[in-house]
Design a protein around this motif. Structure first.
Motif, mmCIF file in Angstrom:
data_model
loop_
_atom_site.group_PDB
_atom_site.id
_atom_site.type_symbol
_atom_site.label_atom_id
_atom_site.label_comp_id
_atom_site.label_asym_id
_atom_site.label_seq_id
_atom_site.Cartn_x
_atom_site.Cartn_y
_atom_site.Cartn_z
ATOM 1 N N GLY A 3 -6.013 25.954 46.183
ATOM 2 C CA GLY A 3 -4.681 26.196 45.652
ATOM 3 C C GLY A 3 -3.576 25.860 46.634
ATOM 4 N N ALA A 4 -2.337 26.081 46.206
ATOM 5 C CA ALA A 4 -1.176 25.841 47.072
ATOM 6 C C ALA A 4 -1.189 26.782 48.274
ATOM 7 C CB ALA A 4 0.105 26.015 46.269
ATOM 8 N N ASN A 5 -1.697 28.006 48.063
ATOM 9 C CA ASN A 5 -1.847 28.971 49.145
ATOM 10 C C ASN A 5 -3.317 29.351 49.285
ATOM 11 O OD1 ASN A 5 0.991 29.179 49.630
ATOM 12 N ND2 ASN A 5 1.164 30.582 47.895
ATOM 13 N N LEU A 6 -3.788 29.395 50.524
ATOM 14 C CA LEU A 6 -5.170 29.796 50.740
ATOM 15 C C LEU A 6 -5.371 31.237 50.304
ATOM 16 C CD1 LEU A 6 -7.974 29.151 51.853
ATOM 17 C CD2 LEU A 6 -7.188 29.955 54.095
ATOM 18 N N TRP A 7 -4.403 32.095 50.633
ATOM 19 C CA TRP A 7 -4.436 33.476 50.143
ATOM 20 C C TRP A 7 -3.013 34.004 50.019
ATOM 21 C CZ3 TRP A 7 -2.080 37.049 53.231
ATOM 22 C CH2 TRP A 7 -1.999 36.793 54.600
ATOM 23 N N GLN A 8 -2.845 35.005 49.192
ATOM 24 C CA GLN A 8 -1.558 35.661 49.032
ATOM 25 C C GLN A 8 -1.774 37.092 48.580
ATOM 26 O OE1 GLN A 8 0.829 33.808 45.905
ATOM 27 N NE2 GLN A 8 -1.001 33.025 44.908
ATOM 28 N N GLY A 9 -0.953 37.989 49.101
ATOM 29 C CA GLY A 9 -1.047 39.396 48.750
ATOM 30 C C GLY A 9 0.340 39.985 48.556
ATOM 31 N N THR A 10 0.483 40.837 47.544
ATOM 32 C CA THR A 10 1.782 41.397 47.202
ATOM 33 C C THR A 10 1.652 42.890 46.919
ATOM 34 O OG1 THR A 10 2.392 39.295 46.154
ATOM 35 C CG2 THR A 10 3.778 41.200 45.670
ATOM 36 N N VAL A 11 2.609 43.678 47.427
ATOM 37 C CA VAL A 11 2.730 45.094 47.076
ATOM 38 C C VAL A 11 4.144 45.310 46.549
ATOM 39 C CG1 VAL A 11 1.007 45.903 48.709
ATOM 40 C CG2 VAL A 11 3.377 45.698 49.450
ATOM 41 N N SER A 12 4.294 46.195 45.577
ATOM 42 C CA SER A 12 5.605 46.397 44.974
ATOM 43 C C SER A 12 5.737 47.800 44.401
ATOM 44 C CB SER A 12 5.866 45.364 43.871
ATOM 45 O OG SER A 12 4.950 45.555 42.800
ATOM 46 N N LEU A 13 6.976 48.197 44.179
ATOM 47 C CA LEU A 13 7.307 49.467 43.537
ATOM 48 C C LEU A 13 8.420 49.192 42.547
ATOM 49 C CD1 LEU A 13 6.918 52.581 43.427
ATOM 50 C CD2 LEU A 13 8.760 52.744 45.119
ATOM 51 N N GLY A 14 8.265 49.655 41.310
ATOM 52 C CA GLY A 14 9.275 49.317 40.328
ATOM 53 C C GLY A 14 9.334 50.275 39.159
ATOM 54 N N TYR A 15 10.014 49.807 38.117
ATOM 55 C CA TYR A 15 10.260 50.587 36.905
ATOM 56 C C TYR A 15 9.642 49.863 35.720
ATOM 57 C CZ TYR A 15 12.858 52.506 32.914
ATOM 58 O OH TYR A 15 13.198 53.060 31.710
ATOM 59 N N GLY A 16 8.973 50.604 34.850
ATOM 60 C CA GLY A 16 8.362 50.040 33.661
ATOM 61 C C GLY A 16 8.913 50.658 32.399
ATOM 62 N N TYR A 17 8.917 49.878 31.336
ATOM 63 C CA TYR A 17 9.448 50.363 30.063
ATOM 64 C C TYR A 17 8.611 49.807 28.911
ATOM 65 C CZ TYR A 17 12.709 51.524 26.317
ATOM 66 O OH TYR A 17 13.274 52.034 25.175
ATOM 67 N N ILE A 18 8.147 50.690 28.040
ATOM 68 C CA ILE A 18 7.394 50.303 26.857
ATOM 69 C C ILE A 18 8.387 50.136 25.719
ATOM 70 C CG2 ILE A 18 5.520 50.924 25.281
ATOM 71 C CD1 ILE A 18 4.428 52.741 27.505
ATOM 72 N N ALA A 19 8.732 48.891 25.428
ATOM 73 C CA ALA A 19 9.757 48.619 24.429
ATOM 74 C C ALA A 19 9.262 48.842 23.009
ATOM 75 C CB ALA A 19 10.273 47.187 24.583
ATOM 76 N N LEU A 20 7.983 48.556 22.784
ATOM 77 C CA LEU A 20 7.436 48.656 21.432
ATOM 78 C C LEU A 20 5.954 48.958 21.515
ATOM 79 C CD1 LEU A 20 7.837 48.211 18.347
ATOM 80 C CD2 LEU A 20 7.305 45.788 18.730
ATOM 81 N N LYS A 21 5.514 49.898 20.695
ATOM 82 C CA LYS A 21 4.083 50.192 20.635
ATOM 83 C C LYS A 21 3.749 50.837 19.299
ATOM 84 C CE LYS A 21 0.173 52.166 23.083
ATOM 85 N NZ LYS A 21 -0.303 52.887 24.283
ATOM 86 N N ASN A 22 2.908 50.159 18.541
ATOM 87 C CA ASN A 22 2.372 50.706 17.301
ATOM 88 C C ASN A 22 0.964 50.176 17.116
ATOM 89 O OD1 ASN A 22 2.671 48.049 16.146
ATOM 90 N ND2 ASN A 22 4.838 48.529 15.758
ATOM 91 N N GLN A 23 0.387 50.365 15.944
ATOM 92 C CA GLN A 23 -0.988 49.956 15.729
ATOM 93 C C GLN A 23 -1.177 48.445 15.796
ATOM 94 O OE1 GLN A 23 -2.228 51.696 12.010
ATOM 95 N NE2 GLN A 23 -2.651 53.697 12.941
ATOM 96 N N ARG A 24 -0.118 47.666 15.575
ATOM 97 C CA ARG A 24 -0.237 46.214 15.534
ATOM 98 C C ARG A 24 0.368 45.517 16.751
ATOM 99 N NH1 ARG A 24 -1.476 42.515 11.681
ATOM 100 N NH2 ARG A 24 -1.760 44.179 10.169
ATOM 101 N N THR A 25 1.445 46.051 17.315
ATOM 102 C CA THR A 25 2.203 45.353 18.346
ATOM 103 C C THR A 25 2.461 46.245 19.552
ATOM 104 O OG1 THR A 25 3.341 44.140 16.581
ATOM 105 C CG2 THR A 25 4.259 43.969 18.799
ATOM 106 N N GLU A 26 2.421 45.630 20.745
ATOM 107 C CA GLU A 26 2.782 46.333 21.978
ATOM 108 C C GLU A 26 3.544 45.375 22.884
ATOM 109 O OE1 GLU A 26 0.739 48.540 25.866
ATOM 110 O OE2 GLU A 26 -0.391 48.295 23.991
#
Length: 272
Positions: free
Chosen positions: A133-156
């Motif tokens: 690949g373009a990078n032999l290796w890569q590693g990332t750590v992060s902290l953030g905010y998540g939001y579930i905009a839509l969730k039902n039996q058919r769509t998430e």
């Protein structure tokens, strides 16, 4: 030879999508009985012999948990391919050699603590090693905010965004030293990045589902984007066929290395 298995799988997906499966994938009640945990494993293998030789193997493992307090995900993927490549030997003769053409593995996890039924704080880690690949290796750590905009039996539909830190080592650069081309090791790079994740799931029928996940890790030196799309058709409650397409992009590449990689997979999936 390469097109035949793909065409057969697409035909099977379309045929199965028009028929109601006698057994559907595990429903929400199954996950609720074990703390919200669910998972799946994928495996695909193809081998060609005759006028050409090739071997392709890919495997994936994913675990997820969602309940009133947590939204967690864990994954591990591997890809390895061999094929005939044309090389030049020490005497300057052109020969065909059966050698490795892809060798990549990656893994990661995200742990989300719910603030309410829709929003959550998420910490994530990801590591990838790629010999080609373009990078032999890569590693990332992060902290953030998540939001579930839509969730039902058919769509998430859910989103995650936040700051992180990334370290990576670019692939070796080929340089001419005394008339001989040699690989030169590149220095490891570290930088702050903005991480974003968009996850979309849609159930077309009782036994056919589409899923698309977009990952972004953007920094001033390197921008990495990965999109995974998949169409799966359940054959039983536990087993499914899946057609997947992945696009990976690295903005910082060495001369002679492409920024974009694509991968098409046809896998057997086991849900648990």
């Amino acid at each position: 030879m390469k097109k035949t298995p793909l065409a057969l799988l697409v035909f099977a997906l379309l045929a199965a999508s028009g028929v109601q499966a006698q057994s559907t994938p595990s429903d929400d009640s199954d996950a609720a009985n074990n703390g919200g945990w669910s998972g799946s494993g994928e495996f695909g293998f193809a081998s060609a012999r005759g006028n050409s030789r090739s071997e392709n193997l890919n495997a994936k493992l994913g675990l997820s948990q969602e309940n009133e307090l947590w939204k967690n995900n864990f994954f591990l993927n591997g890809l390895r391919s061999k094929g005939e490549v044309t090389v030049e030997d020490a005497a300057g003769n052109t020969i065909n050699r059966f050698s490795t053409t892809a060798n990549r593995y990656d893994g990661g996890a995200s742990v989300g603590y719910k603030l309410d039924p829709r929003s959550y704080i998420v910490s994530a880690v990801r590591y990838e090693h790629d010999d080609f690949g373009a990078n032999l290796w890569q590693g990332t750590v992060s902290l953030g905010y998540g939001y579930i905009a839509l969730k039902n039996q058919r769509t998430e539909l859910s989103f995650e965004i936040g700051p992180g830190y990334k370290r990576y080592r670019p692939a070796n650069e080929l340089q001419d030293v005394g008339g001989v081309t040699v690989p030169v090791r590149q220095d490891t790079v570290g930088e702050g990045v903005a991480r974003g994740l968009v996850n979309y799931k849609y159930r077309l029928t009782d036994n056919t589902a589409f899923e698309d996940t977009l990952l972004l890790e953007a920094g001033s030196k390197n921008k990495y984007y990965q999109n995974d799309a998949g169409l799966s058709v359940s054959m039983t409650k536990k087993m499914a066929l899946k057609l997947g397409f992945q696009v990976r992009y690295n903005s910082d590449t060495q001369p002679g290395t492409k920024s974009t990689d694509t991968l098409t997979t046809t896998n057997l999936v086991y849900n648990f």
